[in-house]
Scaffold this motif. Sequence first.
Motif, short mmCIF file in Angstrom:
data_model
loop_
_atom_site.label_atom_id
_atom_site.label_comp_id
_atom_site.label_asym_id
_atom_site.label_seq_id
_atom_site.Cartn_x
_atom_site.Cartn_y
_atom_site.Cartn_z
N ASN A 137 -9.48 16.61 20.30
CA ASN A 137 -9.57 17.63 20.88
C ASN A 137 -8.70 18.93 20.64
OD1 ASN A 137 -8.66 18.22 23.11
ND2 ASN A 137 -6.32 17.65 23.62
N GLU A 159 -7.32 18.55 17.10
CA GLU A 159 -6.76 17.37 16.62
C GLU A 159 -7.45 16.28 17.35
OE1 GLU A 159 -2.28 16.14 19.01
OE2 GLU A 159 -4.20 17.26 20.84
N VAL A 161 -7.07 11.86 18.76
CA VAL A 161 -6.92 11.70 19.63
C VAL A 161 -7.81 10.83 19.68
CG1 VAL A 161 -6.03 13.82 20.75
CG2 VAL A 161 -8.13 13.04 21.09
N SER A 173 -4.50 9.98 23.71
CA SER A 173 -3.00 9.64 23.36
C SER A 173 -3.60 10.10 21.42
CB SER A 173 -2.80 7.63 22.55
OG SER A 173 -3.40 7.38 24.47
N SER A 174 -2.67 10.75 21.31
CA SER A 174 -2.56 11.57 20.31
C SER A 174 -1.03 11.23 19.50
CB SER A 174 -2.29 13.30 20.34
OG SER A 174 -1.88 13.58 21.39
N SER A 181 4.00 9.86 20.55
CA SER A 181 3.05 10.40 20.58
C SER A 181 2.88 10.83 22.39
CB SER A 181 2.99 8.59 21.39
OG SER A 181 3.08 7.34 21.67
N LYS A 183 0.23 10.44 26.07
CA LYS A 183 -0.82 9.95 26.56
C LYS A 183 -1.11 10.41 27.64
CE LYS A 183 -2.84 5.52 27.41
NZ LYS A 183 -2.21 4.47 27.48
#
Length: 288
Positions: A137, A159, A161, A173-174, A181, A183
Amino acid sequence: SDTMKEQWLSSLSDLISSSSFDASDPLQGAALESTRFFKTFETVIKEDSVGLILERAGNFAVATVISDFLQRKGLRCGSILSHVEYEKTNEFGQRQLVTSLPVITGFDSFARLVPVLSYPVKLRFVLSPLKVGWLLNPSRAFGRLRFMLAQGNKRPFLEKVYVQLSNGNLSVSSLKRDGNSCKIVLDLHAASIRLVDSISRCIHNSFEISSGVNAVTLKAQSYEEVQEWTSSIALAISMANGDGLLAEVEKRKARSLRTKEADELGPWFGANSLSSRAGQVTEDNNHA
């Protein structure tokens, strides 16, 4: 205010859901050629009570309630009914095969057909896309992109994800540095997808999904992976909106089948056979 936001989203939803397939859109065109990502499910219904409820989604009939038996066989919620086939007795006492294509003829046509169905009935569904995996991401980098490039860093922060496509939703989600987390869930009804300009934004193999006021940009490792994800998401958007890509796919299949039958039967027999079949389906829908 929240009320104005809801009204705006509702208006946007009505606008986008009424849109049709755009042949000039390169992403939709690529998805149209990538029908290998489209999965189907067939079942034969032998009695009236089948544990299956279909509801309208735009012009489509979508499976919203499915029995445990059909779920174990592979049918998923959100799948679209694309093909109905059954036999009926004509005025001469002969058994006649009747075929209907609800994705093309529309939900109302299928609803008129239901009361006159004779069992067993073969149903074919286009399964709602189900796809999970890790992507990147780059969204958070775009706000800082000019600064980073000015500092000589040509690789914006990416990032990792976890992305899940299921039941008409796309969740991203990360895991943050503090261990918590995050989402994001995008409703694909009234959503859109486009490829990201890799030259101006310095991000290759990327695409963006927008839904209302939310948007997320995702980057894949290769063009092939981009094609897999965008084709699946474009199909899911079409299913949620009840028109567009899936309808165009089914129309092309029908035209290809008619052309093949005409070639096999010859010009005169093919034309009469196709006219007879078209009349059969139309007659069935009108009487229903």
